[in-house]
Each structure stands twice: as C-alpha cells, then as structure tokens.
Motif scaffolding. Structure first.
Motif: not given
Length: 473
Positions: A92-102
């Motif tokens: 994904s384009t999320a920087a990390n797992t936390t950003q992916w969840v958010g």
C-alpha cells in the motif's frame, strides 16, 4: 480481585495448541465479510429505533454493542497481522502499519484516535512473532483487550531481565491471568510489584529518575479556562491522589425552609436546586445533594489544599497535622530492611524507599501488624468503625464490594454485615465496604454477605438480613 492476589505468580498456561492458526473453512470468508458489512449498516439505524425497545431489550442491545466494540478491535489486530504477513500493508501507500490502520478507519466513516490505531498496529506486528504466541492466542480468542495486550508486550521487556529463569511466554502469561477488570493499570502495577520484589534497587533508581523529570505546566484553553498538566513520579502521585480524594467526597448542603417546603442553600460555594431535598430534620431544615461533578469536587479539593498550604507558607497559620494520610500494604521487611514494595488502595506500587520516606512526614497507616494502638476488632464497645478498622477494611475490599460496582474507597462507607441493632459487632469480620447507593440498597432489600479474609461475597436474596425493615446500621 486485588493486585496482591495475583502474587505469587500463577503457573504458565499451555498455549502450544492455542498458538496454531486454524485455516478458515474454504468459501466461508466472503460470507462472513458480507454479513459483517450488513451488521455495520444496521448500527447506523440504532439511534433512530432505540426508543421502540423495552428496558430488557435496551440492556440486551447495550451488551451486543459493547461486545462489538471490544471484539472488533481484537479482530482488527488479527486481520492487520494477516495483512502484514501477506504483504498487503507493504504494497500500500501507507508509510507504516499504524498509518494503514488509520486510513482504513477513516475510510470506514468512523475514524479512531491515533493512539488506538497505533495500539492495534503494534499488537498486530507483535502477534506475528513466535515469542509472542501467548498474546496472539489471547487476542484471537477474545480473552484480552488490545490495550492490555499492548501493555503486556511493553512490560514483558522490563520484567524478563529481572527474572532470568522465566521465559517471555511465561511472563506474558502472568499478565494475561490478571483479572481483566484491572486492564492496563493492572499490568503496569504487577510489573512494578515484580520489580519491587526481585529488583528493588532497579525500581528505586527508575523512580529517582522519574522524580528528576517531573513537570507541571499550564495553558489557556479556547474557553478561557486554565488547564494544568502534571507528570509525577509514583510516590508523589500517590500523595497527591490521596490528599485530593480525601477532600473530594460529596458534601450535602443544609438549608432552611421558608414555610413553603422550598429551600435555599447556605453553601456559598455552590448553587443547589431548591426542589432537591433529601430529608428534613426537626429544626425545619432540609438536606440537598451536592450537585458538583466529580471533576469539580476534585478541583475544589485541590484549591482547598493549595489555600491551606499557602497560609502555612506565609506564616498566617501554624501547620496542623501531618502531610497526608496514605494507606500502604507492605511486608515488614519493606520498612525494616528496605526490601520489596508497598501498594496503595488504588493499586499504585511504591518502592520500599518511597514507603520509608512517606513514614517520616505522612500520616502513614502501614498494614503490617494491627498493633496495640490500632485495634482491628473493638467488639461491642464502639458503634462506629475506628480509623484502624476502616484502614483494614479499605485494604481488604479496595472499594465497594457490591457485585459489579467499582466505586473507590473515598466514596464508600463501612457497612455492618450483621446490623449493630441486631447484635452485630464492629469488627473486621463483620464489616464490608459499600458505596452510598449500594449501602442503601442492601438495607432496603435486606441482602446479606459472607466476609472472608480476602474479600466479601454477597447473597442477593432479599430479606436475609435480620430484621431488615429497621433503620440502617
């Protein structure tokens, strides 16, 4: 369940089988997803139809909603761990797992707090590691909240070096076998208790560092209020909380009637409704309840402490009494040898050094031995509980003992299980802590209880109390 009952530490459960991931039945997953999406859509209808339900149905609905609330966070961690494993997060384009969840929370239309997104992500990442199999199994089966799992992971790293004989899985199992009601605070308190037992010097050094970086700041809010933010080390926090709690209990006001049955409060510090009388005495005055919120009562208590302290500092009045009253449960060695720790009624764990310092200038009631000056059983000689007896009841019960109630000791009364007027003694074995509401309920319905050395068990069968139609004890 008190924190003390969690030590000695329990045996490690067998989690080998629980840690194995069981594949989903082929073809079932799409059906589950579709049904969950339908449930989510139904949630939006609840506010519009809740008034159509009866009392029992509202209670059932509340239970369902709370189950969905807690369980969904656990399952979200499991699903996120799977997404990380299969590379969905990395792709994904999320920087990390936390950003992916958010991002997915925001896309759902119901954003979550960043700290919650981070907790889910951290637990998900940790559950992928074999060393955290105990946590992964607990989260998957729903026996541990995501917040508790996150706290257990962090605190296991603090405990493991202190007890080399215990592996990480065993340490995690200790945390998970705590009463779930203790939550994150219980995990943190057990960690401090373990450190106080096996690494006293390390805990003292840690708290000394915390005291050096204590802060108190304030700023103005948009409404013109001033917000105080304090970060205190455990020992100083215990003193502050004990002092504020002691002065923040509700204070009913006394008012005179004007012949019409209405009352005006004589308490200039707050305004109370004239139509809220709770009782009238022989002099024609009524008692109206304290309508301040708990937060307002704590703020008032803090201001009273500051005002009193300022007068002493300015030399206007002489200091009276001790610094604060603190109840501490500890082994005798904690005071005599400085080994081990002490626990407050609110489950704060202090190192032995802090307990010994408190004994210098605080009104310390160490629950070590009863002692001749603090008798725990005064029999029929006293109608009301003594200071020593109340301290013993507070330490044993930790707050209201009525099933399901969590009111702290500062808002509770000591109840005679067998009423005084029915021959009951004022003793530890005949005492139980109850909040005001449940104290009234117990006498109103005639409930009885059995008092054990480690707590109180209630029998909610009405009419068991001797002569239960009499006045409260």
């Amino acid at each position: 369940m008190s924190l003390d009952s969690a030590v000695p530490l329990p045996e490690r459960p067998d989690v080998a089988a629980e840690a194995v991931r069981v594949p989903v039945e082929p073809g079932r997953a799409p059906v589950v997803l579709e049904q969950l999406q339908a449930v989510a859509a139904l949630l939006d209808e609840v506010p519009e139809v809740v008034h159509q339900l009866g009392d029992g149905q509202v209670e059932a609905l509340t239970q369902v909603l709370l189950r969905l609330h807690g369980r969904s966070a656990q399952v979200a961690a499991v699903v996120t761990a799977d997404a990380v494993d299969r590379g969905t997060v990395a792709g994904s384009t999320a920087a990390n797992t936390t950003q992916w969840v958010g991002r997915h929370a925001e896309a759902s239309g119901v954003p979550i707090e960043p700290v919650e997104a981070k907790t889910i992500a951290v637990v998900a990442e940790a559950c992928r590691e074999r060393k955290n199999a105990v946590i992964a199994a607990a989260v998957a089966r729903g026996s541990c909240t995501v917040s508790t799992a996150g706290a257990a992971l962090v605190n296991a790293d603090k405990v493991a070096p202190v007890i080399p004989a215990a592996d990480r899985g065993e340490v995690l199992a200790w945390f998970l076998q705590l009463d779930p009601a203790l939550g994150v605070k219980g995990v943190q308190a057990l960690t401090r208790k373990i450190l106080a037992t096996y690494a006293t010097e390390a805990l003292s050094a840690q708290d000394a560092k915390l005291e050096q970086v204590e802060t108190l700041t304030w700023g103005t809010t948009a409404t013109g209020m001033t917000r105080l933010v304090a970060e205190l080390a455990p020992a100083n926090a215990a003193v502050l909380k004990a002092a504020i709690t002691a002065g923040s209990a509700p204070r009913p006001a006394t008012a005179d009637t004007d012949g019409s049955g209405r009352a005006g409060s004589h308490d200039a510090g707050r305004t109370t409704g004239a139509d809220e009388p709770r009782g009238k005495d022989a002099g024609g005055s009524v008692t109206v309840r304290d309508e301040r919120t708990p937060g307002k009562r704590r703020a008032d208590a803090l201001m009273e402490l500051i005002t009193a302290g300022a007068k002493v500092a300015a030399g206007d009045v002489a200091p009276v009494g001790s610094a604060a009253t603190i109840l501490l449960t500890m082994d005798l060695s904690a005071l005599t040898d400085g080994i081990g720790g002490a626990t407050t009624p609110t489950a704060d764990v202090l190192d032995a050094g802090a307990a010994r310092r408190a004994a210098c200038d605080a009104d310390l009631i160490p629950v070590v031995l009863g002692g001749p000056s603090q008798p725990l059983d005064v029999g029929r000689r006293e109608r009301l509980v003594t200071k020593g007896l109340r301290a013993a009841v507070v330490i044993r019960d930790g707050g209201c003992t009525f099933p399901g109630c969590d009111r702290p000791p500062g808002f509770c009364e000591v109840h005679h299980v067998t009423p005084w007027w029915s021959g009951g003694e004022t003793s530890l074995t005949n005492s139980a802590m109850l909040c005001c509401r449940h104290h009234q309920e117990v006498h109103r319905r005639g409930f009885m209880a059995q008092v054990h050395p480690d707590g109180v068990t209630w029998d909610l069968t009405p009419g068991r109390m001797p002569s239960h139609t009499h006045a409260a004890a």
